[in-house]
Design a protein around this motif. Structure first.
Motif, PDB file in Angstrom:
ATOM      1  N   UNK A 221       0.860  -1.084  -0.111  1.00 48.02           N
ATOM      2  CA  UNK A 221      -0.119   0.027  -0.557  1.00 48.02           C
ATOM      3  C   UNK A 221       1.257   1.638  -0.226  1.00 48.02           C
ATOM      4  N   UNK A 222       1.576   1.238   0.607  1.00 49.70           N
ATOM      5  CA  UNK A 222       2.940   2.711   0.851  1.00 49.70           C
ATOM      6  C   UNK A 222       3.688   2.764  -0.217  1.00 49.70           C
ATOM      7  N   UNK A 223       3.874   1.344  -1.679  1.00 49.34           N
ATOM      8  CA  UNK A 223       4.515   1.875  -2.908  1.00 49.34           C
ATOM      9  C   UNK A 223       3.058   1.981  -3.329  1.00 49.34           C
ATOM     10  N   UNK A 224       2.426   1.842  -3.896  1.00 50.54           N
ATOM     11  CA  UNK A 224       1.503   2.155  -4.742  1.00 50.54           C
ATOM     12  C   UNK A 224       0.689   3.450  -4.507  1.00 50.54           C
ATOM     13  N   UNK A 225       0.563   3.914  -3.289  1.00 50.68           N
ATOM     14  CA  UNK A 225       0.234   5.380  -2.619  1.00 50.68           C
ATOM     15  C   UNK A 225       1.464   6.223  -2.963  1.00 50.68           C
ATOM     16  N   UNK A 226       2.453   6.236  -3.686  1.00 58.49           N
ATOM     17  CA  UNK A 226       3.626   6.894  -4.689  1.00 58.49           C
ATOM     18  C   UNK A 226       3.322   6.687  -5.281  1.00 58.49           C
ATOM     19  N   UNK A 227       3.620   5.164  -5.872  1.00 57.72           N
ATOM     20  CA  UNK A 227       2.893   5.666  -7.428  1.00 57.72           C
ATOM     21  C   UNK A 227       1.715   6.355  -8.259  1.00 57.72           C
ATOM     22  N   UNK A 228       0.445   6.516  -7.778  1.00 58.51           N
ATOM     23  CA  UNK A 228      -0.911   7.152  -7.962  1.00 58.51           C
ATOM     24  C   UNK A 228      -1.186   8.144  -7.135  1.00 58.51           C
ATOM     25  N   UNK A 229      -2.030   9.115  -7.127  1.00 60.64           N
ATOM     26  CA  UNK A 229      -2.651  10.036  -6.643  1.00 60.64           C
ATOM     27  C   UNK A 229      -3.878   9.233  -5.458  1.00 60.64           C
ATOM     28  N   UNK A 230      -4.861   8.611  -6.258  1.00 63.16           N
ATOM     29  CA  UNK A 230      -5.273   7.158  -6.016  1.00 63.16           C
ATOM     30  C   UNK A 230      -4.661   6.059  -6.800  1.00 63.16           C
ATOM     31  N   UNK A 231      -5.006   5.174  -5.629  1.00 61.85           N
ATOM     32  CA  UNK A 231      -4.642   3.883  -5.820  1.00 61.85           C
ATOM     33  C   UNK A 231      -5.807   3.283  -6.130  1.00 61.85           C
ATOM     34  N   UNK A 232      -5.808   2.042  -7.311  1.00 65.58           N
ATOM     35  CA  UNK A 232      -6.930   1.435  -8.022  1.00 65.58           C
ATOM     36  C   UNK A 232      -6.130  -0.072  -8.384  1.00 65.58           C
ATOM     37  N   UNK A 238       0.195  -2.925 -12.059  1.00 65.68           N
ATOM     38  CA  UNK A 238       1.239  -2.265 -12.902  1.00 65.68           C
ATOM     39  C   UNK A 238       2.557  -2.312 -11.624  1.00 65.68           C
ATOM     40  N   UNK A 239       2.500  -1.930  -9.807  1.00 63.95           N
ATOM     41  CA  UNK A 239       4.025  -2.631  -9.303  1.00 63.95           C
ATOM     42  C   UNK A 239       3.969  -4.071  -9.507  1.00 63.95           C
ATOM     43  N   UNK A 240       2.989  -4.520  -9.043  1.00 56.01           N
ATOM     44  CA  UNK A 240       3.027  -5.828  -9.013  1.00 56.01           C
ATOM     45  C   UNK A 240       3.788  -6.733 -10.577  1.00 56.01           C
ATOM     46  N   UNK A 241       3.232  -6.259 -11.159  1.00 55.43           N
ATOM     47  CA  UNK A 241       3.580  -6.822 -12.471  1.00 55.43           C
ATOM     48  C   UNK A 241       2.414  -8.236 -12.463  1.00 55.43           C
ATOM     49  N   UNK A 242       1.263  -7.809 -12.783  1.00 59.80           N
ATOM     50  CA  UNK A 242       0.031  -9.104 -12.216  1.00 59.80           C
ATOM     51  C   UNK A 242      -0.446  -8.867 -13.665  1.00 59.80           C
ATOM     52  N   UNK A 243      -0.709  -9.850 -14.479  1.00 61.07           N
ATOM     53  CA  UNK A 243      -0.863 -10.056 -15.520  1.00 61.07           C
ATOM     54  C   UNK A 243      -2.413  -9.407 -15.716  1.00 61.07           C
ATOM     55  N   UNK A 244      -3.061  -9.723 -14.783  1.00 60.00           N
ATOM     56  CA  UNK A 244      -4.821  -8.935 -14.711  1.00 60.00           C
ATOM     57  C   UNK A 244      -5.675  -9.781 -15.666  1.00 60.00           C
ATOM     58  N   UNK A 245      -7.000  -9.425 -15.053  1.00 60.24           N
ATOM     59  CA  UNK A 245      -8.058 -10.303 -15.616  1.00 60.24           C
ATOM     60  C   UNK A 245      -8.674 -10.809 -17.171  1.00 60.24           C
ATOM     61  N   UNK A 246      -8.347  -8.953 -17.935  1.00 61.50           N
ATOM     62  CA  UNK A 246      -8.231  -9.221 -18.944  1.00 61.50           C
ATOM     63  C   UNK A 246      -7.650 -10.764 -19.952  1.00 61.50           C
ATOM     64  N   UNK A 247      -6.376 -10.090 -19.655  1.00 64.08           N
ATOM     65  CA  UNK A 247      -5.501 -11.222 -20.291  1.00 64.08           C
ATOM     66  C   UNK A 247      -5.697 -12.804 -20.100  1.00 64.08           C
ATOM     67  N   UNK A 248      -5.577 -13.069 -19.061  1.00 60.87           N
ATOM     68  CA  UNK A 248      -6.220 -14.325 -18.747  1.00 60.87           C
ATOM     69  C   UNK A 248      -7.794 -14.818 -18.411  1.00 60.87           C
ATOM     70  N   UNK A 249      -8.085 -13.871 -19.295  1.00 60.29           N
ATOM     71  CA  UNK A 249      -9.862 -14.100 -19.584  1.00 60.29           C
ATOM     72  C   UNK A 249      -9.603 -15.176 -21.453  1.00 60.29           C
ATOM     73  N   UNK A 250      -8.752 -13.987 -21.863  1.00 56.41           N
ATOM     74  CA  UNK A 250      -9.247 -14.776 -23.312  1.00 56.41           C
ATOM     75  C   UNK A 250      -7.503 -15.559 -23.283  1.00 56.41           C
ATOM     76  N   UNK A 251      -6.937 -16.138 -22.061  1.00 56.30           N
ATOM     77  CA  UNK A 251      -5.321 -16.999 -22.675  1.00 56.30           C
ATOM     78  C   UNK A 251      -6.467 -18.143 -22.349  1.00 56.30           C
TER      79      UNK A 251
END
Length: 593
Positions: A221-232, A238-251
């Motif tokens: 949370x501390x790292x994400x708070x530095x990355x953007x004004x609002x943590x989404x 983006x911080x963790x390098x997660x693939x994400x729902x959309x790409x996994x859904x297509x795969x």
């Protein structure tokens, strides 16, 4: 003033602030209230669950000017010094860097001195499992009978590495992983108190990635708070390098529809975007797990941390339960290969190739292939027609002209597709495609009113004996025998495999599999009731019909006698040479009067 990280700034200052450790809090609170304070404690649990924080709270509780009390004031000099790390009565020792016998001897010499300002001298030894055997032995006597003013608190993430003699002299408290709900609740308090704007789904994603560690969640949370004004949620990905729902859904969709090119293209896109190949395989396994859990229990809430209910429901129809189990086994194998592979991308590509074709020798993979064939025979749309070429093509519904094939080129069906033979399809041993239909259906008069193929009755265990067994030469019999051995290897039945490995499958005729053994003892053992029933049970699972096992000795095999020559040839061989020459010269034939 220098910036203080969130996990340090929001460190619990009392037992009430501990997150997710109710059992530990209750036990220590009761001990302080009744005055039954032990001389040695062992705090064991995963990282980031509050072991060191609890040790400091206990040190304040026993040394507070208003105590011993379960609620230290955090305002008196003793509490303030312990919070600042300047107390002369509380010692934090890192066993990873002070693990030798000399450090423990120095500790034993200082233990005898009385505390400076508090009631107890508290020694907090972190990662105590890193101490050497000699250091443990040196600590043992002091830990068993310490001075009355000393308390030892040992903290470790690997309690199994601590000697039993140390265990027996401590009161052990196990710290559990913090639940996602508790982490989200605490993160919301920290975010609001620190002025960090964060979405609920972002906090939920942070809790999942923290894997039960409160400290890891606060650091993220501390790292994400530095990355953007609002943590989404996108900020966390983006911080963790997660693939994400959309790409996994297509795969997952591409794999479910057997589209090898599409799956490889998506993998290439993710790798080009900087995603780690190990992270891709891990999240793919988590997504398929969510699909499997949805099949079992659609109301299981944890599923929807991976994706929405609507998205998982749309993909659920592409997979059978056995195929999902086989996919999870293959992904687990791929994660092991990635640790040893120089090029992780190759291992991931081979894994996707297998997932799209249900390859593998595990029982789940074999069952998934059989289910796929049964679904196709029942007229279900399992995969696009253009994707079936390497597998089994659909049955043609129009009668084709008979094609003459030499006997030498005729191949027996692969044993994996025994069900196809039962329903009237003969499969090629090489291409695994239907080459002929035993009973072609009648021509359809109009395309609009084409009769749907009759759905075969489900095969039940009670009807196995009545199912006609397929025939096969030695090659089919040997393949069947090797698959039986593979299943027994998977089930860890080593003694049976060792006894049967010396056998050679001879034939498979009329539901009887004949196996020849050179060793007389192995043949006799295989004919015993326990072994024979065990092997026939595996054959029943494979062939889905009753198969009898006949074990014979190699020496007892009867050689087939040569076929007798035709009568005409025998008569010509018995003629005199002169008669033969006359018949050859005049083109005559031999007639009996």
């Amino acid at each position: 003033m220098a910036y203080v990280a969130l996990y340090r700034k929001w460190r619990p200052q009392g037992f009430d602030a501990l997150v997710g450790q109710e059992a530990v809090r209750t036990a220590l609170t009761n001990a302080l209230e009744t005055g039954r304070i032990a001389h040695a404690y062992l705090f064991a649990g995963p990282r980031g669950t509050g072991k060191t924080s609890t040790a400091k709270i206990l040190a304040k509780a026993v040394n507070c000017e208003h105590g011993p009390t379960p609620n230290p004031c955090n305002e008196c000099q003793n509490c303030v010094r312990i919070n600042d790390g300047t107390s002369m009565d509380v010692f934090e020792i890192d066993a990873a860097s002070n693990r030798g016998i000399d450090e423990i001897r120095d500790l034993r010499e200082k233990v005898a001195f009385a505390p400076v300002s508090g009631r107890y001298k508290v020694y907090i030894i972190d990662e105590v499992h890193m101490l050497t055997t000699e250091a443990f032995n040196a600590l043992l006597k002091t830990l068993e009978e310490p001075p009355p003013h000393v308390i030892f608190i040992l903290a470790t993430t690997e309690p199994h590495k601590i000697p039993a003699t140390i265990h027996s002299r401590c009161q052990r408290f196990d710290f559990r992983r913090v639940t996602d709900a508790d982490i989200v609740k605490r993160l919301r308090e920290v975010a609001d108190g620190s002025g960090i704007a964060a979405d609920d789904d972002a906090l939920q994603l942070i809790a999942v990635q923290a894997d039960g560690g409160m400290r890891d969640a606060l650091s993220l949370l501390d790292q994400c708070g530095v990355m953007a004004e609002r943590v989404t949620a996108e900020t966390v990905r983006s911080v963790l390098g997660i693939v994400g729902r959309e790409a996994l859904r297509e795969l997952v969709k591409a794999i479910g529809e057997w589209q090898v090119p599409r799956a490889l293209e998506l993998l290439e896109t993710l790798l080009a975007g900087g995603k780690d190949v190990k992270q891709i395989i891990t999240e793919l396994a988590e997504y398929l797990r969510a699909v499997l859990l949805y099949k079992a229990s659609p109301d299981y809430r944890e599923i929807y941390l991976t994706d929405t209910k609507e998205a998982i429901a749309a993909l659920e129809g592409l997979y059978s339960t056995d195929r999902l189990m086989a996919a999870e086994e293959r992904l687990h194998q791929c994660t092991i290969e990635l640790r040893q592979s120089v090029r992780g991308r190759i291992a991931a590509e081979m894994c996707l190739f297998d997932l799209c074709r249900i390859e593998g020798s595990t029982l789940a993979a074999l069952t998934a292939r059989v289910q796929k064939l049964e679904a196709m025979l029942a007229g279900q749309s399992v995969m696009p027609v253009q994707q079936i070429a390497p597998q089994v093509q659909p049955v043609q519904m129009q009668q084709a002209a008979p094609v003459h094939q030499p006997e030498a080129a005729a191949a027996q069906p692969k044993f994996d597709y025994v069900v196809a033979e039962e329903h009237g399809i003969q499969l090629s041993a090489q291409a695994e495609e239907p080459v002929q239909q035993k009973t072609p259906p009648a021509p359809v008069s109009t395309p609009q009113k084409a009769a749907a193929p009759k759905k075969p009755e489900p095969v039940q265990a009670e009807t196995f004996a009545a199912t006609p067994a397929p025939q096969g030469d030695s090659a089919v019999a040997e393949e069947m025998w090797q698959q039986v051995l593979e299943i027994l290897k998977t089930e860890k039945k080593r003694s049976m495999v060792a006894c049967a490995a010396g056998g050679r499958a001879v034939s498979y005729v009329n539901g009887i599999l004949t196996v020849a053994f050179k060793n007389k003892f192995n043949c006799k053992r295989m004919n015993a009731d326990d072994y024979k029933k065990a092997f026939e049970a595996v054959l029943l699972r494979l062939a889905r019909c009753e198969v009898r096992l006949n074990c014979v000795e190699e020496a007892g095999l009867v050689q087939k006698p040569p076929a007798p020559a035709p009568a005409k040839e025998r008569e010509e061989e018995e003629l005199e040479p002169v008669v033969k020459k006359a018949m050859a010269a005049f083109g005559g034939t031999l007639q009996k009067l």
